[in-house]
Write a protein that holds these residues in place. Structure first.
Motif, PDB file in Angstrom:
ATOM      1  N   GLU A  86      -1.088  -4.283  -3.034  1.00  0.00           N
ATOM      2  CA  GLU A  86      -1.796  -3.016  -3.200  1.00  0.00           C
ATOM      3  C   GLU A  86      -0.849  -1.806  -3.243  1.00  0.00           C
ATOM      4  OE1 GLU A  86      -4.955  -2.699  -0.338  1.00  0.00           O
ATOM      5  OE2 GLU A  86      -5.870  -4.581  -0.986  1.00  0.00           O
ATOM      6  N   ALA A 123       0.802  -1.231   0.000  1.00  0.00           N
ATOM      7  CA  ALA A 123       0.000   0.000   0.000  1.00  0.00           C
ATOM      8  C   ALA A 123       0.835   1.282   0.000  1.00  0.00           C
ATOM      9  CB  ALA A 123      -0.974   0.001   1.181  1.00  0.00           C
ATOM     10  N   SER A 138      -0.896   3.440  -2.553  1.00  0.00           N
ATOM     11  CA  SER A 138      -2.298   3.098  -2.764  1.00  0.00           C
ATOM     12  C   SER A 138      -3.187   4.341  -2.711  1.00  0.00           C
ATOM     13  CB  SER A 138      -2.751   2.103  -1.699  1.00  0.00           C
ATOM     14  OG  SER A 138      -4.110   1.762  -1.894  1.00  0.00           O
ATOM     15  N   SER A 143      -2.395   0.313  -5.910  1.00  0.00           N
ATOM     16  CA  SER A 143      -3.821   0.106  -6.170  1.00  0.00           C
ATOM     17  C   SER A 143      -4.557   1.445  -6.253  1.00  0.00           C
ATOM     18  CB  SER A 143      -4.448  -0.770  -5.080  1.00  0.00           C
ATOM     19  OG  SER A 143      -4.437  -0.113  -3.842  1.00  0.00           O
ATOM     20  N   SER A 144      -5.481   1.519  -7.181  1.00  0.00           N
ATOM     21  CA  SER A 144      -6.324   2.706  -7.397  1.00  0.00           C
ATOM     22  C   SER A 144      -5.520   3.957  -7.760  1.00  0.00           C
ATOM     23  CB  SER A 144      -7.199   2.981  -6.177  1.00  0.00           C
ATOM     24  OG  SER A 144      -8.045   1.872  -5.920  1.00  0.00           O
TER      25      SER A 144
END
Length: 189
Positions: A37, A13, A16, A40-41
């Motif tokens: 992650e 993350a 993230s 991620s996004s």
């Protein structure tokens, strides 16, 4: 986003939800593992995703919802291990560039075989006679930023091709972008 060469791992993350980051993502050759992650996004990336030649593992959901990358460049000769769903909701039809003569290996590896647009990375060396025996190389961008030495003067990645000249101006020498130094120089694909 250029990760410095001092980074060995990108932890879980780490970036993230950083949807405001745009352009390309360059994971350097020093990184061996990308955690769960990690990106991620990060939907703002709209350039190339470049994975250095030492990346061995992509964690679960590492690039989930990163749907705007324009290409994927993986410099590892051996396909990195991809944990399940690392590329969930990722554009699997974008061009994916892999080292020369490794397409079959990538296509035979789990999850890598879901990408549909493989192309080989190729470097073409041409002679450059400028009177002092320096050498030049014709390099397809954005791969030029992964050449050795890594210091390139006036790196241009916005165009399809660049011409770099190795200048022996000092004991170590340096790579220089020939198009940036010569107004009337023009390459035709």
């Amino acid at each position: 986003l250029d990760i410095p060469n001092s980074v060995k791992w990108i932890f879980d993350a780490a970036f993230s939800g950083c949807s405001g980051v745009t352009g390309s993502l360059n994971i350097p050759n020093s990184v061996s593992q990308i955690g769960e992650e990690a990106f991620s996004s990060c939907s703002g990336f709209d350039g190339a995703l470049i994975l250095g030649n030492s990346v061995r593992t992509l964690g679960y959901h590492a690039f989930v919802d990163c749907s705007n990358f324009s290409s994927l460049i993986c410099l590892a000769s051996t396909p990195p291990t991809i944990e399940w769903n690392a590329f969930y909701r990722f554009p699997m039809s974008i061009p994916i560039y892999v080292p020369y003569n490794t397409i079959n290996s990538y296509m035979a590896t789990s999850i890598w075989n879901e990408f549909t647009n493989y192309q080989e990375i190729a470097y073409i060396t041409i002679s450059c006679d400028n009177g002092n025996a320096d050498n030049g190389a014709f390099i397809a961008s954005p791969l030029a930023e992964n050449t050795a030495p890594t210091t390139v003067d006036n790196l241009i990645t916005e165009t399809a091709y660049d011409f770099y000249q190795f200048n022996l101006s000092d004991t170590l020498g340096e790579w220089q972008n020939y198009k940036a130094h010569t107004d009337d120089f023009n390459l035709v694909n």
